[in-house]
Design a protein around this motif. Structure first.
Motif, PDB file in Angstrom:
ATOM      1  N   MET A 131      74.708 108.600  22.007  1.00 45.65           N
ATOM      2  CA  MET A 131      73.658 107.732  21.493  1.00 45.65           C
ATOM      3  C   MET A 131      72.307 108.414  21.716  1.00 45.65           C
ATOM      4  O   MET A 131      72.086 108.990  22.776  1.00 45.65           O
ATOM      5  CB  MET A 131      73.640 106.397  22.260  1.00 45.65           C
ATOM      6  CG  MET A 131      74.871 105.531  22.044  1.00 45.65           C
ATOM      7  SD  MET A 131      74.791 104.087  23.158  1.00 45.65           S
ATOM      8  CE  MET A 131      76.120 103.071  22.513  1.00 45.65           C
ATOM      9  N   LYS A 134      70.339 109.162  25.085  1.00 46.59           N
ATOM     10  CA  LYS A 134      71.269 109.139  26.217  1.00 46.59           C
ATOM     11  C   LYS A 134      71.359 110.515  26.881  1.00 46.59           C
ATOM     12  O   LYS A 134      71.303 110.638  28.110  1.00 46.59           O
ATOM     13  CB  LYS A 134      72.642 108.671  25.713  1.00 46.59           C
ATOM     14  CG  LYS A 134      73.705 108.531  26.757  1.00 46.59           C
ATOM     15  CD  LYS A 134      73.293 107.679  27.935  1.00 46.59           C
ATOM     16  CE  LYS A 134      73.128 106.187  27.574  1.00 46.59           C
ATOM     17  NZ  LYS A 134      72.804 105.389  28.793  1.00 46.59           N
ATOM     18  N   GLU A 140      68.386 111.195  28.980  1.00 43.77           N
ATOM     19  CA  GLU A 140      68.417 110.443  30.226  1.00 43.77           C
ATOM     20  C   GLU A 140      69.314 111.143  31.248  1.00 43.77           C
ATOM     21  O   GLU A 140      68.940 111.324  32.413  1.00 43.77           O
ATOM     22  CB  GLU A 140      68.936 109.026  29.965  1.00 43.77           C
ATOM     23  CG  GLU A 140      69.012 108.152  31.212  1.00 43.77           C
ATOM     24  CD  GLU A 140      69.728 106.819  30.952  1.00 43.77           C
ATOM     25  OE1 GLU A 140      69.119 105.774  31.200  1.00 43.77           O
ATOM     26  OE2 GLU A 140      70.897 106.824  30.495  1.00 43.77           O
ATOM     27  N   LEU A 141      70.487 111.569  30.791  1.00 40.15           N
ATOM     28  CA  LEU A 141      71.440 112.224  31.695  1.00 40.15           C
ATOM     29  C   LEU A 141      70.891 113.563  32.193  1.00 40.15           C
ATOM     30  O   LEU A 141      71.010 113.892  33.377  1.00 40.15           O
ATOM     31  CB  LEU A 141      72.782 112.422  30.974  1.00 40.15           C
ATOM     32  CG  LEU A 141      73.535 111.122  30.620  1.00 40.15           C
ATOM     33  CD1 LEU A 141      74.667 111.391  29.631  1.00 40.15           C
ATOM     34  CD2 LEU A 141      74.080 110.452  31.870  1.00 40.15           C
ATOM     35  N   TRP A 147      68.353 112.950  34.876  1.00 34.75           N
ATOM     36  CA  TRP A 147      68.987 112.637  36.163  1.00 34.75           C
ATOM     37  C   TRP A 147      69.443 113.911  36.856  1.00 34.75           C
ATOM     38  O   TRP A 147      69.239 114.085  38.055  1.00 34.75           O
ATOM     39  CB  TRP A 147      70.172 111.701  35.952  1.00 34.75           C
ATOM     40  CG  TRP A 147      69.786 110.273  35.722  1.00 34.75           C
ATOM     41  CD1 TRP A 147      68.563 109.700  35.955  1.00 34.75           C
ATOM     42  CD2 TRP A 147      70.627 109.206  35.235  1.00 34.75           C
ATOM     43  NE1 TRP A 147      68.594 108.369  35.622  1.00 34.75           N
ATOM     44  CE2 TRP A 147      69.840 108.032  35.192  1.00 34.75           C
ATOM     45  CE3 TRP A 147      71.951 109.134  34.837  1.00 34.75           C
ATOM     46  CZ2 TRP A 147      70.351 106.806  34.754  1.00 34.75           C
ATOM     47  CZ3 TRP A 147      72.458 107.917  34.415  1.00 34.75           C
ATOM     48  CH2 TRP A 147      71.671 106.763  34.378  1.00 34.75           C
ATOM     49  N   VAL A 148      70.081 114.781  36.096  1.00 37.48           N
ATOM     50  CA  VAL A 148      70.571 116.029  36.670  1.00 37.48           C
ATOM     51  C   VAL A 148      69.401 116.831  37.244  1.00 37.48           C
ATOM     52  O   VAL A 148      69.455 117.315  38.372  1.00 37.48           O
ATOM     53  CB  VAL A 148      71.321 116.858  35.605  1.00 37.48           C
ATOM     54  CG1 VAL A 148      71.533 118.283  36.080  1.00 37.48           C
ATOM     55  CG2 VAL A 148      72.663 116.201  35.279  1.00 37.48           C
ATOM     56  N   VAL A 159      78.272 115.532  33.931  1.00 36.02           N
ATOM     57  CA  VAL A 159      77.385 114.379  33.764  1.00 36.02           C
ATOM     58  C   VAL A 159      77.039 114.176  32.288  1.00 36.02           C
ATOM     59  O   VAL A 159      77.204 113.083  31.730  1.00 36.02           O
ATOM     60  CB  VAL A 159      76.087 114.571  34.590  1.00 36.02           C
ATOM     61  CG1 VAL A 159      75.073 113.476  34.274  1.00 36.02           C
ATOM     62  CG2 VAL A 159      76.404 114.599  36.081  1.00 36.02           C
ATOM     63  N   SER A 165      79.405 112.875  29.388  1.00 30.30           N
ATOM     64  CA  SER A 165      79.818 111.467  29.398  1.00 30.30           C
ATOM     65  C   SER A 165      79.231 110.694  28.221  1.00 30.30           C
ATOM     66  O   SER A 165      79.802 109.708  27.772  1.00 30.30           O
ATOM     67  CB  SER A 165      79.408 110.805  30.720  1.00 30.30           C
ATOM     68  OG  SER A 165      77.994 110.713  30.808  1.00 30.30           O
ATOM     69  N   LEU A 220      68.886 107.701  41.986  1.00 30.26           N
ATOM     70  CA  LEU A 220      68.918 109.030  42.603  1.00 30.26           C
ATOM     71  C   LEU A 220      68.542 108.980  44.086  1.00 30.26           C
ATOM     72  O   LEU A 220      69.079 109.741  44.891  1.00 30.26           O
ATOM     73  CB  LEU A 220      67.983 109.991  41.850  1.00 30.26           C
ATOM     74  CG  LEU A 220      68.374 110.296  40.393  1.00 30.26           C
ATOM     75  CD1 LEU A 220      67.352 111.229  39.757  1.00 30.26           C
ATOM     76  CD2 LEU A 220      69.776 110.903  40.310  1.00 30.26           C
ATOM     77  N   GLN A 233      82.083 109.237  36.221  1.00 30.20           N
ATOM     78  CA  GLN A 233      81.933 110.660  35.918  1.00 30.20           C
ATOM     79  C   GLN A 233      80.490 111.098  36.202  1.00 30.20           C
ATOM     80  O   GLN A 233      80.250 112.142  36.802  1.00 30.20           O
ATOM     81  CB  GLN A 233      82.296 110.898  34.451  1.00 30.20           C
ATOM     82  CG  GLN A 233      82.249 112.350  34.026  1.00 30.20           C
ATOM     83  CD  GLN A 233      82.888 112.556  32.654  1.00 30.20           C
ATOM     84  OE1 GLN A 233      83.892 111.930  32.309  1.00 30.20           O
ATOM     85  NE2 GLN A 233      82.298 113.419  31.851  1.00 30.20           N
ATOM     86  N   LEU A 288      76.322 113.819  39.724  1.00 26.93           N
ATOM     87  CA  LEU A 288      74.996 113.736  40.343  1.00 26.93           C
ATOM     88  C   LEU A 288      75.081 113.899  41.864  1.00 26.93           C
ATOM     89  O   LEU A 288      74.235 114.574  42.461  1.00 26.93           O
ATOM     90  CB  LEU A 288      74.316 112.400  39.993  1.00 26.93           C
ATOM     91  CG  LEU A 288      73.942 112.214  38.520  1.00 26.93           C
ATOM     92  CD1 LEU A 288      73.352 110.819  38.296  1.00 26.93           C
ATOM     93  CD2 LEU A 288      72.942 113.285  38.064  1.00 26.93           C
TER      94      LEU A 288
END
Lengths: 431, 431
Positions: A49, A52, A55-56, A59-60, A83, A86, B22, B89, B94
């Motif tokens: 999407m 998305k 965003e992932l 985070w990483v 990550v 997904s 996080l 996942q 993370l």
């Protein structure tokens, strides 16, 4: 009267904006249903999407920062892959459920399930091999294969992603593996244009473009397809359509097997009336670096460009003038504007080894390119460009040419004018 | 003096609230670091970020709705699993990155990579077998195994999830597979209490509780652990600690190998000074259904409870009074209040077959349970409960007993009073 129904095997790919929410996923399912109802075997490749993946990735990138790591951008690419992949896993499952609820037999496939085998270059892996047998078998039974794009499995048995835009490559690779008749890339534009329609409203959607031309267009910033997917399509001769996911799936002609709306990227042999020039591409924010009075001896190019390559600075348009006395020459090349400072520092650090007088640079430039397979067999194509630009008083700073492309470096302020001028000069604004 | 360092193999499990963002994942990593620095081999099992699983489940449930399916809740459990398992996942990757950035060797493991083999009951799969050899090998080399909880791989080579709360079960199963010395379940409470501290502030955290007792506590609504994980821990004798993830990871005693803060769930043999009663559990929103003058013949229980079981109505506390004349009896049982109407309708539909005069029901009841392995060998435990409740004028509507549990059905308005009364009656509020 006997009606013979044409059956085909079709791979359909939908990008992030096309699967951004459940309503859009339903719209995608309607496109799929149209092809299934027509009797075709269908594999669908989906991206995450929209938003998305970003965003992932955030985070990483921030996970290590939060833990107080020194290098903010440190992360294990294998974990990045676990990550980030997904996102496609989620959309593949949701599309399968949506299709099922519309009475269509469908199932999701993750990269490791097919499997799509990649090399070990996590984060930017290359597909080595796809075992298409399972999905070919299922498609033969009438089941739609919904494949999570962007991902495969590496030799280490871990998820490997193909780099941003990798779902295009997934789709073309799957099309090659299952010997699809066509690979439809559904996107938020309705085809490939003769130039950027935001700059030149008279730009026309092409019906067809040759693989080689598309490769030049893509690498020059026409961001419709990932460059690698075009290379792959060219190697495996996958007939690839670029078309819109936002048109009504059931509008007239949308299910046309031979001529659906959109642009077909295909072998040049398929293009009967070859144009001399098919498109005008451009790239802004280029910068030029000129090394004055470089020692004209073997190995000097390696001394200049080796350190730049190691620093991942993307060097383009290299122009070397023939020296007057055979001992010293001028060397000019372009880099993205953002990399100029880094590049100049590297060159100064290696000044003694390279041997040059002074490194000059100019930012804020643009590269405008004229592309067409037809120019192979036509003389005077470049001359027309120079003449047209001269008439508009646009100064040319550098020129490079290939068999099917002429690239011209100009002041960035003239980029749009140059695009429109060349687009008109080659008659691309006439249908 | 020679210091012998005690080395152990520890499985640590962190739930959704413990990995909600996080910062919290970093906190989890600090807990892991503490155990790694002490020289232990560590596997970590993580849930999805809190809220994430609900979001994914909503998407699955709504995907069919958006496509206009008749049944809103229709979905393919295999696709549900592919979508929902993505949450774990993400957190596994993370946490691995966070650990690496703190200098700890770590990698993520998805269920299919280990593999954790399950049966084919997608959405509520049971673990059949775990091949612990890879992670045992890696842990032996000093690498932390970060395992995505809640998921495994079914015989169909597709992702299978274990049902809500399944990460507890993942953790215990992994602990059994790698023969861990301890399985630490980190959660948002700091242990198992003698009763709900929100009702009885004098409730004490237990140091130890036997598997059987915990099983009764869990099934009666003390929602610290998934019931199935406790069963599994009991079968494989996995010493399981319930402890808080929100305490300072480096506070004194947190790394104690034998007596860390929290509650140990263990074999009853490990509990030297066995209490007669260890805890008071309760469940509100119970309803009672009484069938009057039921035909007292073989097969009547099956006729009553068969249809209720088929309708997935959870029947508890069944009381059958001995009939006066040997031909008719009264049958009383409890169901969740929300299921009363459905249950009554089913019973009326089968009235002729069952044979009863009238079906009465009463909602708004509560079940209070006294639990303790010690009551096996102590008489008078039930009598004490009845006496204590009578003194507070709490009317008892039904009673059922097992070897280690007495359950009492009362008016829901008295639930809290009954819990406090029993907690005090058995001396649980004295440390």
């Amino acid at each position: 009267m006997v009606l013979v129904k044409a059956m085909a095997r079709i791979v359909m790919k939908f990008g992030g904006t096309s699967v951004a929410n459940l309503e859009r996923i339903h719209n995608v399912a309607r496109h799929v249903k149209r092809e299934v109802d027509a009797g075709h075997e269908v594999a669908v490749v989906v991206s995450a999407m929209s938003g998305k993946t970003n965003e992932l990735v955030d985070w990483v990138q921030n996970a290590a920062k939060v833990a107080g790591a020194n290098t903010a951008s440190f992360f294990d690419a294998r974990e990045y892959d676990a990550v980030v992949a997904s996102g496609e896993q989620v959309t593949s499952g949701l599309l399968a459920i949506t299709l099922q609820s519309m009475g269509i037999n469908a199932r999701s496939w993750q990269g490791w399930q097919i499997p799509i085998r990649t090399d070990n270059a996590h984060g930017a892996a290359r597909i080595l091999e796809i075992d298409g047998s399972d999905i070919i078998h299922r498609m033969g039974e009438g089941q739609v294969a919904v494949v999570a794009g962007f991902q495969g499995i590496g030799p280490d048995n871990r998820i490997a992603t193909l780099g941003r835009g990798g779902s295009d490559t997934s789709a073309v690779a799957i099309a090659a593996a299952v010997k699809a008749d066509r690979c439809d890339i559904y996107t938020d534009v309705d085809g490939v244009y003769t130039t950027d329609p935001r700059i030149e409203p008279k730009a026309r959607r092409m019906k067809k473009i040759a693989f080689e031309e598309m490769l030049e267009m893509a690498s020059l910033g026409a961001k419709v397809l990932q460059v690698r997917s075009v290379e792959l399509a060219m190697v495996h001769k996958v007939r690839t359509f670029v078309r819109s996911s936002f048109e009504d799936p059931d509008a007239p002609g949308m299910g046309d097997l031979i001529n659906p709306p959109g642009t077909l990227i295909c072998d040049e042999d398929e293009i009967v009336e070859q144009e001399v020039v098919t498109g005008i591409a451009y790239a802004k924010d280029e910068a030029q670096i000129s090394l004055r009075r470089v020692a004209d001896r073997p190995g000097v190019s390696a001394a200049i460009f080796g350190p730049l390559a190691e620093a991942h600075i993307n060097v383009d348009m290299i122009v070397q003038n023939i020296s007057e006395d055979g001992s010293r020459t001028d060397m000019t090349f372009t880099v993205p504007s953002g990399d100029v400072a880094k590049a100049i520092k590297l060159l100064e650090d290696n000044k003694a080894q390279i041997g040059f007088d002074v490194a000059q640079n100019e930012t804020g430039l643009a590269k405008v390119s004229v592309i067409g397979i037809g120019m192979r067999s036509h003389a005077g194509v470049a001359a027309s460009a120079f003449k047209a630009l001269a008439e508009k008083n646009i100064n040319i700073k550098a020129i490079t040419t290939s068999e099917i492309k002429i690239s011209i470096l100009i002041d960035g302020a003239y980029a749009e004018l140059a695009v429109r001028t060349l687009h008109s000069a080659y008659g691309l604004d006439k249908s």
